[in-house]
Design a protein around this motif. Structure first.
Motif, PDB file in Angstrom:
ATOM      1  N   ASP A  10       0.811  -1.232   0.000  1.00 29.07           N
ATOM      2  CA  ASP A  10       0.000   0.000   0.000  1.00 29.07           C
ATOM      3  C   ASP A  10       0.837   1.272   0.000  1.00 29.07           C
ATOM      4  O   ASP A  10       0.335   2.349   0.292  1.00 29.07           O
ATOM      5  CB  ASP A  10      -0.975   0.004   1.195  1.00 29.07           C
ATOM      6  CG  ASP A  10      -0.268  -0.130   2.534  1.00 29.07           C
ATOM      7  OD1 ASP A  10       0.987  -0.116   2.559  1.00 29.07           O
ATOM      8  OD2 ASP A  10      -0.961  -0.238   3.556  1.00 29.07           O
ATOM      9  N   LEU A  40       3.676   7.753  -1.230  1.00 31.58           N
ATOM     10  CA  LEU A  40       2.225   7.916  -1.077  1.00 31.58           C
ATOM     11  C   LEU A  40       1.625   6.608  -0.564  1.00 31.58           C
ATOM     12  O   LEU A  40       1.770   5.560  -1.192  1.00 31.58           O
ATOM     13  CB  LEU A  40       1.606   8.312  -2.432  1.00 31.58           C
ATOM     14  CG  LEU A  40       0.106   8.591  -2.466  1.00 31.58           C
ATOM     15  CD1 LEU A  40      -0.332   9.597  -1.387  1.00 31.58           C
ATOM     16  CD2 LEU A  40      -0.307   9.116  -3.838  1.00 31.58           C
ATOM     17  N   VAL A  42      -1.637   4.373   0.408  1.00 28.37           N
ATOM     18  CA  VAL A  42      -3.056   4.238   0.058  1.00 28.37           C
ATOM     19  C   VAL A  42      -3.650   3.190   0.992  1.00 28.37           C
ATOM     20  O   VAL A  42      -3.647   1.986   0.717  1.00 28.37           O
ATOM     21  CB  VAL A  42      -3.225   3.824  -1.424  1.00 28.37           C
ATOM     22  CG1 VAL A  42      -4.711   3.777  -1.790  1.00 28.37           C
ATOM     23  CG2 VAL A  42      -2.482   4.797  -2.332  1.00 28.37           C
ATOM     24  N   ASP A  43      -4.119   3.645   2.135  1.00 28.46           N
ATOM     25  CA  ASP A  43      -4.731   2.767   3.133  1.00 28.46           C
ATOM     26  C   ASP A  43      -6.179   3.218   3.267  1.00 28.46           C
ATOM     27  O   ASP A  43      -6.748   3.724   2.305  1.00 28.46           O
ATOM     28  CB  ASP A  43      -3.935   2.911   4.450  1.00 28.46           C
ATOM     29  CG  ASP A  43      -4.190   1.761   5.419  1.00 28.46           C
ATOM     30  OD1 ASP A  43      -4.918   0.823   5.055  1.00 28.46           O
ATOM     31  OD2 ASP A  43      -3.669   1.819   6.540  1.00 28.46           O
ATOM     32  N   LYS A  45      -6.924   5.699   4.778  1.00 30.44           N
ATOM     33  CA  LYS A  45      -6.656   7.111   4.483  1.00 30.44           C
ATOM     34  C   LYS A  45      -5.518   7.159   3.472  1.00 30.44           C
ATOM     35  O   LYS A  45      -4.685   6.246   3.434  1.00 30.44           O
ATOM     36  CB  LYS A  45      -6.240   7.865   5.753  1.00 30.44           C
ATOM     37  CG  LYS A  45      -7.321   7.895   6.830  1.00 30.44           C
ATOM     38  CD  LYS A  45      -6.732   8.135   8.202  1.00 30.44           C
ATOM     39  CE  LYS A  45      -7.800   7.981   9.271  1.00 30.44           C
ATOM     40  NZ  LYS A  45      -7.234   7.741  10.616  1.00 30.44           N
ATOM     41  N   THR A  46      -5.449   8.217   2.718  1.00 33.05           N
ATOM     42  CA  THR A  46      -4.304   8.391   1.816  1.00 33.05           C
ATOM     43  C   THR A  46      -3.364   9.420   2.444  1.00 33.05           C
ATOM     44  O   THR A  46      -3.813  10.470   2.925  1.00 33.05           O
ATOM     45  CB  THR A  46      -4.749   8.864   0.420  1.00 33.05           C
ATOM     46  OG1 THR A  46      -5.458  10.090   0.550  1.00 33.05           O
ATOM     47  CG2 THR A  46      -5.629   7.827  -0.258  1.00 33.05           C
ATOM     48  N   LEU A  48       0.417  11.392   2.007  1.00 32.39           N
ATOM     49  CA  LEU A  48       1.610  11.742   1.219  1.00 32.39           C
ATOM     50  C   LEU A  48       2.741  12.088   2.177  1.00 32.39           C
ATOM     51  O   LEU A  48       2.549  12.906   3.090  1.00 32.39           O
ATOM     52  CB  LEU A  48       1.290  12.947   0.330  1.00 32.39           C
ATOM     53  CG  LEU A  48       2.427  13.532  -0.525  1.00 32.39           C
ATOM     54  CD1 LEU A  48       2.887  12.525  -1.575  1.00 32.39           C
ATOM     55  CD2 LEU A  48       1.974  14.830  -1.185  1.00 32.39           C
ATOM     56  N   LEU A  68      -3.447   7.905  -6.715  1.00 28.84           N
ATOM     57  CA  LEU A  68      -4.712   8.187  -6.013  1.00 28.84           C
ATOM     58  C   LEU A  68      -5.913   7.662  -6.798  1.00 28.84           C
ATOM     59  O   LEU A  68      -6.909   7.226  -6.200  1.00 28.84           O
ATOM     60  CB  LEU A  68      -4.873   9.695  -5.788  1.00 28.84           C
ATOM     61  CG  LEU A  68      -4.084  10.330  -4.645  1.00 28.84           C
ATOM     62  CD1 LEU A  68      -4.357  11.830  -4.609  1.00 28.84           C
ATOM     63  CD2 LEU A  68      -4.423   9.708  -3.292  1.00 28.84           C
ATOM     64  N   ARG A  71      -9.436   8.373  -5.553  1.00 29.54           N
ATOM     65  CA  ARG A  71      -9.390   8.727  -4.119  1.00 29.54           C
ATOM     66  C   ARG A  71      -8.983  10.183  -3.979  1.00 29.54           C
ATOM     67  O   ARG A  71      -8.335  10.766  -4.844  1.00 29.54           O
ATOM     68  CB  ARG A  71      -8.335   7.854  -3.390  1.00 29.54           C
ATOM     69  CG  ARG A  71      -8.568   6.340  -3.458  1.00 29.54           C
ATOM     70  CD  ARG A  71      -9.500   5.842  -2.385  1.00 29.54           C
ATOM     71  NE  ARG A  71      -9.122   6.175  -1.034  1.00 29.54           N
ATOM     72  CZ  ARG A  71      -8.430   5.382  -0.201  1.00 29.54           C
ATOM     73  NH1 ARG A  71      -8.018   4.199  -0.601  1.00 29.54           N
ATOM     74  NH2 ARG A  71      -8.186   5.763   1.042  1.00 29.54           N
ATOM     75  N   LEU A  73      -6.801  13.055  -1.581  1.00 27.18           N
ATOM     76  CA  LEU A  73      -5.643  13.037  -0.681  1.00 27.18           C
ATOM     77  C   LEU A  73      -6.099  13.526   0.692  1.00 27.18           C
ATOM     78  O   LEU A  73      -6.641  14.621   0.822  1.00 27.18           O
ATOM     79  CB  LEU A  73      -4.525  13.939  -1.228  1.00 27.18           C
ATOM     80  CG  LEU A  73      -3.246  13.967  -0.393  1.00 27.18           C
ATOM     81  CD1 LEU A  73      -2.579  12.588  -0.330  1.00 27.18           C
ATOM     82  CD2 LEU A  73      -2.246  14.987  -0.945  1.00 27.18           C
ATOM     83  N   ASP A  74      -5.846  12.689   1.706  1.00 29.42           N
ATOM     84  CA  ASP A  74      -6.338  13.026   3.054  1.00 29.42           C
ATOM     85  C   ASP A  74      -5.289  13.755   3.900  1.00 29.42           C
ATOM     86  O   ASP A  74      -5.620  14.658   4.643  1.00 29.42           O
ATOM     87  CB  ASP A  74      -6.754  11.736   3.787  1.00 29.42           C
ATOM     88  CG  ASP A  74      -7.897  11.037   3.086  1.00 29.42           C
ATOM     89  OD1 ASP A  74      -8.851  11.729   2.672  1.00 29.42           O
ATOM     90  OD2 ASP A  74      -7.826   9.795   2.913  1.00 29.42           O
ATOM     91  N   THR A 134      -3.528   4.838  10.666  1.00 26.08           N
ATOM     92  CA  THR A 134      -4.444   4.473   9.584  1.00 26.08           C
ATOM     93  C   THR A 134      -4.813   3.016   9.852  1.00 26.08           C
ATOM     94  O   THR A 134      -4.374   2.444  10.861  1.00 26.08           O
ATOM     95  CB  THR A 134      -3.771   4.641   8.203  1.00 26.08           C
ATOM     96  OG1 THR A 134      -2.687   3.701   8.108  1.00 26.08           O
ATOM     97  CG2 THR A 134      -3.237   6.052   8.002  1.00 26.08           C
TER      98      THR A 134
END
Ligand code: FEO
Length: 397
Positions: A10, A40, A42-43, A45-46, A48, A68, A71, A73-74, A134
């Motif tokens: 991820d 980056l 990707v769980d 939540k995303t 960076l 992304l 998705r 970006l969180d 996350t």
């Protein structure tokens, strides 16, 4: 077009390379380029981890868009605010206005100094050992002041052992598709540039690097993800041991650096003769540098590596030959320590270089200065040959 690599199930490397930049920080030649790493996650939540230099902004945005997908970006974790990593922060912050920015109090002070966007309404201020979770990760923030700027922090994932190490464990050189250290011959092809990066960029802050090591020594580190150079997932102890050695200012190898500043070749002649004498007496690993030819950063790196240093300089405008003065000043401000030092000066009518070089090398901590300096008046004579023998013997003691 995007160009990314999967690091784990991820996590993606979404950085890039600059092979056109002539001088990193407008100072250090980088003939093999440099990489700007960003990651980056990707769980559920995303997230960076750091941005990149402006030079690769276009590539970076394509990489983020690709990973992304649909998705949003969180979160953006800012481990380091130097512009080689954060110059594109405002672009990303504007592109993803819902993303929360994670940093420490100093981070946000710097964001406000560099950028105009309002970060107060979207900041998550963390302090030592705070944890951000996350679904599959538990990120702990560890402050690393002055490795290499005061706001630097590193981020450790307690669930996977991933350490996002900021500038620590970085290296000059662009990555060539192989983003992992186990995909390249690091010791043969990268170690010298990793040392040159460390000694010149972070070398002044050995104590602060050691302090960071004390904080993380009990962490079960399984992967190191720096902001420059390859990712470490195997043989991690190799690069950690190198860093421990470099941070301690202990020489890595026996040997000698002879750096000379010579206008018409006579000081160079003395340096070459000394090298031959040392070799005949059994010294290995002799590195001879003309300071007006080789960039200071390469010589400084070898001065960290080897135990013995000889500086041979012509007198110039009543002082030290300019390039030599620059080298010695750089060594002083980079906190060089634990050396055995000898001096050679030249001056046709008023040799002054030794006295002024001495003032600078006296600032090198825990170092021994060989008092028997050699003074050349224009060109070498038998008397000075004898002096070079004395220096050689003292180095080999
Ligand atoms: Fe790679 Fe301190 O910036």
């Amino acid at each position: 077009m995007h160009n990314v690599r999967k690091v784990t199930e991820d996590l993606y490397w979404i950085g890039g390379n600059d092979r056109r930049l002539a001088k990193f920080e407008a100072h250090y030649p980088i003939p093999d380029g440099v990489s700007y790493n960003s990651y980056l996650l990707v769980d559920d939540k995303t997230v960076l981890f750091d941005t990149v230099d402006r030079a690769i902004e276009g590539q970076f945005i394509e990489n983020i868009d690709f990973v992304l997908g649909d998705r949003k970006l969180d979160y953006i974790v800012v481990n380091h605010m130097e512009p080689d990593h954060c110059a594109t922060l405002q672009v990303i912050a504007d592109k993803y206005p819902e993303a929360t920015i994670i940093g420490n109090a100093k981070t946000f002070n710097m964001i406000k100094q560099f950028f105009s966007f309002n970060c107060d309404c979207r900041c998550l201020v963390v302090k030592e050992n705070d944890v951000f979770e996350t679904a599959n990760h538990s990120f702990k923030f560890v402050m690393a002041p002055m490795v290499h700027w005061p706001e630097v922090m590193v981020t450790f994932d307690e669930k996977t052992g991933m350490l996002f190490s900021a500038d620590a464990f970085g290296s000059f050189k662009a990555l060539n598709g192989n983003v992992f250290s186990d995909e390249i011959n690091f010791e043969r092809d990268w170690l010298d540039e990793a040392r040159r990066y460390y000694t010149n960029i972070v070398g002044k802050y050995g104590m602060q690097v050691s302090n960071l090591f004390k904080k993380v020594e009990n962490f079960d580190i399984k992967m190191i993800l720096p902001l420059h150079g390859p990712i470490w997932r195997e043989n991690i102890s190799f690069i950690i041991e190198k860093y421990l050695k470099w941070a301690s200012y202990e020489a890595e190898e026996d040997g000698v650096v002879i750096a000379y500043g010579s206008i018409y070749g006579n000081t160079a002649n003395a340096a070459e003769i000394l090298a031959t004498k040392l070799a005949e007496k059994g010294m290995k690993n002799i590195k001879l540098y003309d300071v007006s030819v080789t960039h200071t950063s390469y010589i400084l790196s070898d001065c960290f590596k080897y135990k013995n240093l000889v500086f041979a300089a012509a007198t110039y405008n009543g002082g030290i030959f300019t390039y030599m003065e620059n080298l010695l000043t750089e060594l002083k401000v980079h906190n060089i320590q634990n050396k055995k030092i000898a001096l050679i000066e030249n001056g046709t009518w008023g040799p002054m270089a030794k006295k002024q070089m001495m003032e600078l090398v006296k600032c090198f901590k825990k170092s021994e200065i060989i008092e028997d300096a050699v003074t050349i008046k224009s060109s070498m004579t038998d008397e000075q040959l004898n002096g070079l023998d004395i220096i050689a013997d003292r180095i080999l003691e």
